[in-house]
Enzyme design. Structure first.
Site, PDB file in Angstrom:
ATOM      1  N   LYS A   1       0.876  -1.178   0.000  1.00  0.00           N
ATOM      2  CA  LYS A   1       0.000   0.000   0.000  1.00  0.00           C
ATOM      3  C   LYS A   1       0.909   1.222   0.000  1.00  0.00           C
ATOM      4  CE  LYS A   1      -2.145   2.888   1.975  1.00  0.00           C
ATOM      5  NZ  LYS A   1      -1.895   4.283   1.588  1.00  0.00           N
ATOM      6  N   GLU A  48       9.049   1.177  11.254  1.00  0.00           N
ATOM      7  CA  GLU A  48      10.065   2.234  11.138  1.00  0.00           C
ATOM      8  C   GLU A  48       9.298   3.552  11.182  1.00  0.00           C
ATOM      9  OE1 GLU A  48      13.098  -0.542   8.482  1.00  0.00           O
ATOM     10  OE2 GLU A  48      12.248   1.231   7.554  1.00  0.00           O
ATOM     11  N   CYS A  97      13.240  10.698   7.490  1.00  0.00           N
ATOM     12  CA  CYS A  97      13.031  10.400   8.918  1.00  0.00           C
ATOM     13  C   CYS A  97      14.311  10.590   9.716  1.00  0.00           C
ATOM     14  CB  CYS A  97      12.525   8.979   9.075  1.00  0.00           C
ATOM     15  SG  CYS A  97      13.674   7.769   8.398  1.00  0.00           S
ATOM     16  N   GLU A 144       8.315  15.967  16.178  1.00  0.00           N
ATOM     17  CA  GLU A 144       8.801  15.827  14.804  1.00  0.00           C
ATOM     18  C   GLU A 144       8.056  16.812  13.893  1.00  0.00           C
ATOM     19  OE1 GLU A 144       7.556  12.459  12.296  1.00  0.00           O
ATOM     20  OE2 GLU A 144       9.672  12.132  11.852  1.00  0.00           O
TER      21      GLU A 144
END
Ligand code: NAD
Ligand code: 6OD
Length: 480
Positions: A172, A248, A282, A384
């Site tokens: 996906k 992750e 990331c 973040e």
């Protein structure tokens, strides 16, 4: 004519599904229309994957799979320009970045997974009374859910070891970046994968293909890259079936710069780690702790680098920096620019929307932002942001730097900059993260463990770590 991207199920593109727009973030133009997979299409994809495992794909030997993966890598190189065009249209990233990082790594991911399986032995223990050996079986049908920042790199990072170890996958891609997965489906088919080994379902998360995949009763494991709170939602979705997960997730990565660092190469490294892919990696650094004696020098160096960034179209050779992925993500990043102001941060440079001209005005552009004068507890230091941003903070002692860097709910990556290798070794090892770099950033060996702790994830992938996630061992004990 507008292109139509379809779901790929059981070896063919299938028609149908509610359509949504795939938008180019450079100028807001339409890249393609995409057919979202409803629950029935996701079910067909999972059933096709199961049938492949019970059929031709399940009969592939390890050697057959290794050969297939090498052919896929070769086909990726043969169709390099198609993948490059797909990736750049979806993300707006500069062509050299997509060329050198995203598409090149896609081929490397398949070769690394092929090498891993080609050289594989089994764990065995021989005593006077017994021989124990562990055979490894694929997990089965693996759901692969990935984000938009490095779409092809992150997809192939998971698909390659999953296929190498004999799983069938239903992937996906992000709703923001569906195009390269579609080209990959063609490539994997051209390379000779049996129907159903690789399936693609397009769509969104909750109430859409992502949720239909994670709640499907016949999926055997989920590997996911994306936001921490999405990881939490997926964990909840798979909990009733106790599925194995590899996560992750997000990061709020620190850099520590000591007074003995080589300033020029450190500023180069910091600039790369803050601004690469417009801060949408990331692993990007968003917190920089600088020893007090060189604080002003490092800050000035980084400000200069921020001011040298050039926004523009991906194919313009002057462009260093693309847009953010979407208007939605731009709103999030700009909301942190406002939060920084409320928190009393001193803005060193940027912090607004650049003037990119009328042609690109519909794009998701932001200026970088560098701040100082904030406490470690500030939201811009703890949360973040996922943009071209960093907060710079001074420190005095090594102990203090370690404490500040580790004061985070995330635990993905860190970078330490010093010419004292003993200290570098000590501090890099004291970081509570999955990956700690010393005098570099995002230098990868694909056999090494990749992942994070805390809000940054569960498990590691890469080399033997991928083997362990994508297979289940069965220990056979033979009495001698
Ligand atoms: P996201 O979590 O919003 O979406 C990632 C994928 O999950 C998409 O395909 C999305 O459709 C799907 N999804 C969303 N909700 C879902 C649900 N409830 N069930 C199933 N699927 C669902 O992340 P994003 O915005 O696409 O990507 C940015 C994030 O990814 C950042 O937090 C970044 O740090 C993280 N990221 C982490 C790594 C890593 O290796 N640790 C790598 C890249 C990106
Ligand atoms: O390099 C890799 O293998 C990897 N998984 C990178 C992730 C980057 C995050 O945006």
């Amino acid at each position: 004519m507008t292109r139509l991207l379809q779901n790929f199920v059981g070896g063919s593109f299938v028609d149908g599904g509610e359509e949504f727009d795939d938008v180019n973030p450079v100028d807001g133009s339409l890249v393609a229309r995409v057919q979202a997979a409803d629950r029935e299409v996701v079910d067909r994809a999972v059933r096709a994957a199961r049938a492949a495992l019970d059929g031709a794909w399940g009969r592939f030997t390890a050697a057959d799979r290794v050969a297939l993966l090498r052919r896929i890598a070769d086909r990726i190189e043969a169709r390099f320009d198609d993948l490059l065009a797909a990736e750049v249209a979806d993300t707006g990233k500069p062509l050299p970045l997509a060329r050198e990082l995203d598409v090149t790594r896609a081929a490397a991911n398949f070769r690394a997974a092929a090498d891993l399986v080609a050289g594989l032995g089994v764990d065995s223990f021989l005593t006077e009374t017994a021989l124990n050996y562990a055979v490894r079986r694929p997990l089965g049908v693996v759901g692969v859910i990935v984000p938009w920042n490095l779409p092809l790199l992150l997809l192939t990072w998971k698909v390659a070891p999953a296929l190498a170890t004999g799983n069938a996958v239903v992937v996906k891609p992000s709703e923001e970046t569906p195009a390269s997965a579609t080209v990959l489906a063609e490539i994997i088919t051209e390379a000779g994968a049996p129907a159903g080994a690789f399936n693609v379902v397009h769509g969104f998360g909750p109430g859409s293909a992502g949720e239909f995949l994670t709640t499907h009763p016949d999926v055997d494991g989920i590997t996911f890259t994306g936001e921490s709170r999405t990881g939490a939602a997926i964990m909840k979705a798979v909990a009733p079936r106790v599925l194995p997960v590899s996560f992750e997730l997000g990061g709020k990565n620190a850099a520590i710069v000591f007074e003995d660092a080589d300033i020029d190469s450190t500023v180069d490294g910091l600039a790369r780690s803050v601004f690469t892919n417009t801060g949408q990696v990331c692993l990007c650094t968003e917190r920089i702790y600088v020893q007090r004696g060189i604080f002003d020098q490092v800050a000035a160096g980084l400000v200069k680098r921020a001011q040298e960034l050039r926004f523009g179209r991906p194919d313009d050779p002057r462009t260093t920096t693309g847009p953010l992925i979407s208007q939605g993500h731009r709103e999030k990043v700009l909301s942190y620019y406002a939060i920084a102001e409320q928190e009393g941060a001193q803005l060193l440079t940027g912090g607004g929307i650049p003037d990119v001209g009328r042609e690109l005005a519909g794009g998701a552009w932001v200026e970088p932002a560098l701040w100082t004068g904030v406490a470690n507890s500030a939201r811009i230091v703890q949360e973040e942001i996922f943009g071209p941003v960093a907060a710079l903070m001074p420190f005095d002692t090594e102990r203090e730097a370690i404490r500040l860097a580790n004061d985070s709910p995330y635990g993905l990556a860190a970078a330490v900059w010093t010419t004292d290798l003993q200290r570098g070794h000590r501090v890099a090892g004291a970081m509570r993260v999955g990956m700690s770099w010393l005098n570099t950033w995002y230098l990868r060996d694909l056999r090494s463990p990749f992942g994070g702790s805390g809000l940054s994830g569960i498990g590691r992938e890469g080399g033997l770590h991928s083997l362990h996630f994508y297979t289940e061992p069965t220990n056979v004990c033979v009495k001698l």
